[in-house]
Design a protein around this motif. Structure first.
Motif, PDB file in Angstrom:
ATOM      1  N   PRO A 147      29.327  29.613 -14.472  1.00  0.00           N
ATOM      2  CA  PRO A 147      28.173  29.158 -13.686  1.00  0.00           C
ATOM      3  C   PRO A 147      26.789  29.531 -14.222  1.00  0.00           C
ATOM      4  CG  PRO A 147      29.178  31.084 -12.652  1.00  0.00           C
ATOM      5  CD  PRO A 147      30.025  30.759 -13.841  1.00  0.00           C
ATOM      6  N   ALA A 148      25.953  28.518 -14.416  1.00  0.00           N
ATOM      7  CA  ALA A 148      24.563  28.741 -14.841  1.00  0.00           C
ATOM      8  C   ALA A 148      23.732  29.354 -13.715  1.00  0.00           C
ATOM      9  CB  ALA A 148      23.937  27.421 -15.274  1.00  0.00           C
ATOM     10  N   THR A 149      24.257  29.258 -12.488  1.00  0.00           N
ATOM     11  CA  THR A 149      23.563  29.848 -11.346  1.00  0.00           C
ATOM     12  C   THR A 149      23.731  31.378 -11.320  1.00  0.00           C
ATOM     13  OG1 THR A 149      25.586  29.321 -10.148  1.00  0.00           O
ATOM     14  CG2 THR A 149      23.703  27.853  -9.817  1.00  0.00           C
ATOM     15  N   GLY A 177      19.739  27.103 -11.584  1.00  0.00           N
ATOM     16  CA  GLY A 177      19.871  27.831 -12.855  1.00  0.00           C
ATOM     17  C   GLY A 177      18.818  27.397 -13.864  1.00  0.00           C
ATOM     18  N   LYS A 178      18.546  28.277 -14.844  1.00  0.00           N
ATOM     19  CA  LYS A 178      17.535  27.967 -15.858  1.00  0.00           C
ATOM     20  C   LYS A 178      18.231  27.915 -17.220  1.00  0.00           C
ATOM     21  CE  LYS A 178      12.953  29.536 -17.300  1.00  0.00           C
ATOM     22  NZ  LYS A 178      12.615  28.205 -17.796  1.00  0.00           N
ATOM     23  N   ALA A 179      17.997  26.817 -17.933  1.00  0.00           N
ATOM     24  CA  ALA A 179      18.720  26.594 -19.193  1.00  0.00           C
ATOM     25  C   ALA A 179      18.573  27.766 -20.161  1.00  0.00           C
ATOM     26  CB  ALA A 179      18.230  25.300 -19.843  1.00  0.00           C
ATOM     27  N   SER A 180      17.333  28.242 -20.369  1.00  0.00           N
ATOM     28  CA  SER A 180      17.139  29.298 -21.372  1.00  0.00           C
ATOM     29  C   SER A 180      17.856  30.581 -20.960  1.00  0.00           C
ATOM     30  CB  SER A 180      15.647  29.555 -21.598  1.00  0.00           C
ATOM     31  OG  SER A 180      14.985  29.670 -20.363  1.00  0.00           O
ATOM     32  N   ASP A 181      17.904  30.881 -19.660  1.00  0.00           N
ATOM     33  CA  ASP A 181      18.587  32.106 -19.199  1.00  0.00           C
ATOM     34  C   ASP A 181      20.076  32.063 -19.498  1.00  0.00           C
ATOM     35  OD1 ASP A 181      16.200  32.921 -18.181  1.00  0.00           O
ATOM     36  OD2 ASP A 181      16.719  32.602 -16.071  1.00  0.00           O
ATOM     37  N   ILE A 209      14.106  20.007 -21.397  1.00  0.00           N
ATOM     38  CA  ILE A 209      15.151  21.048 -21.347  1.00  0.00           C
ATOM     39  C   ILE A 209      15.638  21.368 -22.763  1.00  0.00           C
ATOM     40  CG2 ILE A 209      17.403  21.704 -20.370  1.00  0.00           C
ATOM     41  CD1 ILE A 209      16.793  19.625 -18.116  1.00  0.00           C
ATOM     42  N   ALA A 210      15.743  20.339 -23.585  1.00  0.00           N
ATOM     43  CA  ALA A 210      16.176  20.563 -24.978  1.00  0.00           C
ATOM     44  C   ALA A 210      15.179  21.471 -25.693  1.00  0.00           C
ATOM     45  CB  ALA A 210      16.314  19.228 -25.709  1.00  0.00           C
ATOM     46  N   GLU A 211      13.899  21.265 -25.426  1.00  0.00           N
ATOM     47  CA  GLU A 211      12.873  22.103 -26.077  1.00  0.00           C
ATOM     48  C   GLU A 211      12.927  23.537 -25.568  1.00  0.00           C
ATOM     49  OE1 GLU A 211       9.741  18.514 -27.172  1.00  0.00           O
ATOM     50  OE2 GLU A 211       9.179  19.939 -25.587  1.00  0.00           O
ATOM     51  N   GLU A 212      13.198  23.669 -24.268  1.00  0.00           N
ATOM     52  CA  GLU A 212      13.316  25.023 -23.695  1.00  0.00           C
ATOM     53  C   GLU A 212      14.479  25.776 -24.373  1.00  0.00           C
ATOM     54  OE1 GLU A 212      13.929  25.065 -19.384  1.00  0.00           O
ATOM     55  OE2 GLU A 212      15.013  26.963 -19.598  1.00  0.00           O
TER      56      GLU A 212
END
Ligand code: O7E
Length: 221
Positions: A147-149, A177-181, A209-212
């Motif tokens: 889970p990304a959460t 959830g946050k992609a970079s995290d 999101i890809a850039e993050e």
């Protein structure tokens, strides 16, 4: 599956033309497209081959049955052109083995769900997630769903499987959830649905999101 953008699109729209348009628009920002019951029930299994023109397709049927039925389901999924299938781990080793056996016959991949990203995922699945991760490792699955959460749970799962299995992680954006995290916590790919397909411009949302993710990796991929 190639690991370039570290992003998988969850294509949960229910209209064929819309799905194809979004796939075309965002293909440069995603490594795969995940399709599941909403789109397949609405449009039919042929959507897998149609979307495979744009990116490898992961069939998210969360397969959870006895070994024989799992085998029959996975055969249909791979005959339909999917590159990978998502299966539940809680049904046990024999059920998982059946999926992995069929996947290896077709030269395809199996992802195993360890713990789900919604709040209820912490009720029954979290206590058994580590055991599922160990089983998936022993059974030589291709990867796990974590889970990304809860990036701290992704970290725990990563410790168990080390670098021997991959992790795909849903729950970015709409679920909080946050992609970079989650990439920092050890996921190989984030799975993003609504934040992309419901955006005014799915392409720009995917680009952001890809850039993050790339900024987090700082060229490490
Ligand atoms: O919240 P969204 O819109 O970004 O979509 C997330 C997608 O990931 C959606 O298709 C949902 O069914 C799926 N998913 C979760 O959200 N949480 C989980 O724990 C597991 C999945 C899933 O797809 O399992 C297999 C990867």
């Amino acid at each position: 599956m190639e690991k370039n953008t570290h992003m998988i699109l969850a294509m949960d729209v229910t209209d064929r033309e819309e799905a194809l348009k979004i796939a075309e628009d965002v293909q440069e920002f995603v490594d795969a497209i995940k399709v599941g019951y909403p789109l397949i029930l609405a449009t039919g299994l042929d959507i897998i081959r149609d979307l495979a023109e744009f990116a490898p397709v992961i069939a998210d049927f969360k397969v959870a049955d006895i070994p024989n039925t799992n085998r029959l389901i996975c055969e249909q999924v791979f005959e339909a052109g999917a590159d990978a299938v998502i299966v539940q781990g809680f049904t046990g080793r024999d059920s998982l083995d059946a999926c992995i056996e069929i996947a290896s016959e077709y030269g395809k991949d199996v992802f195993v769900v360890s713990e789900m990203s919604h709040p209820g995922g912490a009720e029954f699945m979290q206590p058994i997630a580590e055991a599922i991760a160990k089983m998936a490792l022993e059974a030589r699955a291709f990867g796990l769903v974590a889970p990304a959460t809860r990036p701290e749970r992704v970290k725990e799962i990563r410790k168990i499987i080390r670098d021997r299995l991959t992790i795909i992680s849903p729950g970015v954006g709409a679920q909080g959830g946050k992609a970079s995290d989650v990439i920092a916590a050890g996921a190989d790919w984030v799975i993003v649905g609504r934040s992309i397909y419901k955006a005014e411009s799915p392409k720009e949302a995917a680009r952001e999101i890809a850039e993050e993710i790339q900024a987090e990796l700082g060229g490490k991929n």
